[in-house]
Design an enzyme around this catalytic site. Structure first.
Site, short mmCIF file in Angstrom:
data_model
loop_
_atom_site.label_atom_id
_atom_site.label_comp_id
_atom_site.label_asym_id
_atom_site.label_seq_id
_atom_site.Cartn_x
_atom_site.Cartn_y
_atom_site.Cartn_z
CE LYS A 231 -3.07 3.03 0.29
NZ LYS A 231 -4.16 3.23 1.18
CG ASN A 235 -0.78 5.86 -1.52
OD1 ASN A 235 -1.39 5.60 -2.55
ND2 ASN A 235 -1.38 6.02 -0.35
CB ALA A 279 3.26 19.10 -14.86
N GLY A 280 1.79 20.21 -12.29
CA GLY A 280 1.01 21.30 -11.71
C GLY A 280 1.35 21.53 -10.26
CB CYS A 287 -3.84 9.03 1.06
SG CYS A 287 -5.37 8.41 1.78
CE LYS A 350 -9.20 12.56 -5.52
NZ LYS A 350 -8.84 11.20 -5.84
C1 UDX Z 1 -4.53 8.19 -3.24
C2 UDX Z 1 -4.24 6.90 -4.03
O1 UDX Z 1 -4.45 7.14 -5.42
C3 UDX Z 1 -5.12 5.78 -3.53
O2 UDX Z 1 -4.82 4.58 -4.21
C4 UDX Z 1 -4.88 5.60 -2.05
O3 UDX Z 1 -5.71 4.58 -1.54
C5 UDX Z 1 -5.15 6.90 -1.30
O4 UDX Z 1 -4.35 7.93 -1.86
P1 UDX Z 1 -6.38 10.09 -3.31
O5 UDX Z 1 -5.73 10.71 -2.12
O6 UDX Z 1 -7.87 9.99 -3.32
O7 UDX Z 1 -5.85 8.59 -3.53
O8 UDX Z 1 -5.94 10.96 -4.55
P2 UDX Z 1 -5.28 10.74 -5.97
O9 UDX Z 1 -6.30 10.65 -7.00
O10 UDX Z 1 -4.25 9.67 -5.93
O11 UDX Z 1 -4.53 12.15 -6.11
C6 UDX Z 1 -3.57 12.55 -5.15
C7 UDX Z 1 -3.05 13.93 -5.43
O12 UDX Z 1 -2.19 13.90 -6.57
C8 UDX Z 1 -4.10 14.99 -5.73
O13 UDX Z 1 -3.76 16.17 -5.02
C9 UDX Z 1 -3.99 15.20 -7.22
O14 UDX Z 1 -4.36 16.51 -7.60
C10 UDX Z 1 -2.50 14.97 -7.44
N1 UDX Z 1 -2.17 14.56 -8.80
C11 UDX Z 1 -2.67 13.39 -9.30
C12 UDX Z 1 -1.32 15.32 -9.58
O15 UDX Z 1 -0.84 16.39 -9.14
N2 UDX Z 1 -1.00 14.92 -10.84
C13 UDX Z 1 -1.48 13.78 -11.38
O16 UDX Z 1 -1.14 13.48 -12.53
C14 UDX Z 1 -2.34 12.98 -10.59
#
Ligand code: UDX
Length: 462
Positions: A231, A235, A279-280, A287, A350
């Site tokens: 897990k 992440n 990117a951003g 998490c 997000k």
């Molecule tokens: C994440 C994991 O994806 C999931 O498998 C785990 O169980 C919990 O943590 P989550 O926190 O819901 O899930 O968000 P996720 O969709 O993974 O996005 C995480 C962050 O990364 C967000 O802030 C998102 O904006 C950012 N992100 C994501 C980017 O900056 N660029 C990307 O290309 C993708």
């Protein structure tokens, strides 16, 4: 559903590990994001389920069919499953544990206040409480995200607290759900990891997950520490991918290249893939940030310093993105935001969530506020949660209201409403039509064509 509150004696003959026994009854301890979704999903898969929480308000809300957070699809499924009679919620842990066969531990593991370590108090309390209240054989299944080694310690706690003569097993089955897609991820998991099972407990969990397994979800059976590490490694990998593209976006910006096009081109390589290459402003939420910090901490404890050094860089790059956006905002306002109006579009970490935990968007908004800007934030879902975390910022109820009179507009969360906004009309509402696209989702040519000064991370200034 029959509920037994006092006389549990009829439950003693129930044999949890009997492969031909009745369908396992499920208890889910902790009804936050993970637990509430898991409880509803288990009921949807046809099992009788009780969700347990120490917070009576949460239990009352869920019992009334209300989800205490925003998660698309979950309220409808909760209502549907409550109506079947298979799903209920309680604060009475003794009754729930006496009733169920399989006990899922879904409580939170927040970052400790004084270090990067995970705070395991809730996991330990929930597990001990299950063990203490057992009345018949039971399988305890950890789903919370924990540092490697936690399961082994919890087994000792269970052995000490469980009544003598009962057969108990504790295994790990990590959850990978994403906020905003929690229902889909729980009902149709990419993989099911079962750590530390015996043949009997593996068979029991295969019965619990019979639906997704029949659909083709792969099952990975492994030892306890591997399951715990899968897990956090997943992440950590996702976080690394995001920081990789953000580091490259700095090169793009300096060299006049476009990171969004570059990411598309990279993504066509099946070994790389396009996901998590946006990117951003970087990652936030409840998490990724805490999990990579806990892994850094644990790797160091175990003497695996390279993993820790890598993740430190990932974290640094991620936090640096926030500074880059703040710098762009200062630049757009001529070097200072003091007494300038800043319109912030997005507060959630997000889209498709109202979660503002460690939200990069709110972090940037608050930093500009501290530099003397008049900041007005609009988010389609996270206005209330943002206001309770950062009450000193201004809040709007629409895009128009947020951008009105603004000297600079920042797009910090990529909600569709912002991506699809009409730049020509919005330009007329601002004081100065200057936009910073911190999520790389706006059509730069369209905004520039509508008269906006447009800056994006990883995209050269025009
Ligand atoms: C994440 C994991 O994806 C999931 O498998 C785990 O169980 C919990 O943590 P989550 O926190 O819901 O899930 O968000 P996720 O969709 O993974 O996005 C995480 C962050 O990364 C967000 O802030 C998102 O904006 C950012 N992100 C994501 C980017 O900056 N660029 C990307 O290309 C993708």
């Amino acid at each position: 559903m029959s509920t037994r509150t006092t006389d549990l004696s009829d439950l003693f003959p129930r044999s949890t590990f009997d492969p031909d026994g009745p369908a396992p009854r499920i208890a889910v301890l902790g009804t936050g994001y993970l637990g509430a979704t898991h409880a509803v999903a288990m009921a949807q898969l046809g099992m009788e389920v009780v969700g347990v929480d120490t917070d009576p308000n949460k239990v009352a809300m869920l019992t009334a069919g209300k989800v205490p957070f925003y998660e698309p699809g979950l309220p409808e499924l909760l209502t549907e499953q409550l109506a079947t009679g298979r799903l209920r919620f309680t604060t009475d842990v003794a009754e729930a544990v006496g009733w169920a066969d399989v006990h899922f531990v879904c409580v939170g593991t927040p970052q400790s206040k004084t270090s990067h370590a995970a705070d395991l108090r809730f996991v330990e309390a929930a597990t001990t409480s299950i063990a203490r209240h057992l009345t018949h054989d039971a399988l305890i299944v950890g789903k919370s995200t924990v540092p490697v080694g936690t399961g082994a310690r919890l087994r000792e706690l269970v052995a000490d607290a469980a009544p003598a003569g009962l057969r108990t097993e504790l295994v790990w089955n990590p959850e990978f759900l994403r906020e905003g897609k929690a229902v889909q991820d729980t009902l149709h998991p990419d993989r099911i990891v079962l750590g530390g099972t015996t043949p009997d407990s593996e068979a029991l969990l295969r019965r619990v997950y019979a639906g997704p397994i029949a659909e083709g979800s792969p099952v990975v059976v492994c030892d306890l520490p591997t399951a715990e590490l899968v897990k956090v490694s997943a992440n950590a990998f996702l976080a690394t991918k995001i920081s990789f593209i953000n580091a490259i976006s700095g090169v793009c910006e300096a060299a006049g290249a476009d990171v969004t096009v570059l990411a598309d081109a990279l993504g066509h390589d099946v070994r790389i893939g396009r996901q998590f290459l946006d990117a951003g402003l970087g990652f936030g939420g409840g998490c990724l940030p805490k999990d990579i910090r806990a892994l850094m901490h644990r790797s160091n404890e175990l003497g695996a310093h390279q993993a820790s050094a890598l993740l430190q860089q990932v974290d640094e790059i991620n936090m640096g993105q926030r500074s880059r956006v703040i710098d762009l905002a200062l630049e757009a306002c001529g070097g200072s935001v003091l007494n300038r109006r800043v319109g912030v579009l997005g507060a959630a970490f997000k889209p498709h969530t109202d979660d503002v935990r460690d939200s990069p968007a709110l972090n940037v908004a608050a930093a500009l506020h501290l530099r003397g800007a008049q900041v007005t934030v609009y988010d389609p879902q996270a206005g209330d949660t943002a206001r309770s975390s950062f009450p000193t910022l201004g809040y709007a109820t629409s895009v128009d209201e947020a951008v009105e009179g603004a000297d600079v507009v920042l797009v910090l969360t990529e909600w569709d409403e912002f991506v699809d906004a009409e730049p020509a009309r919005l330009a007329g509402l601002t004081h100065q039509a200057s936009v910073i696209d911190a999520r790389g989702k706006l059509d730069a040519a369209r905004w520039r064509g509508a008269g906006w000064s447009f800056r994006g991370l990883g995209r050269a200034a025009a």
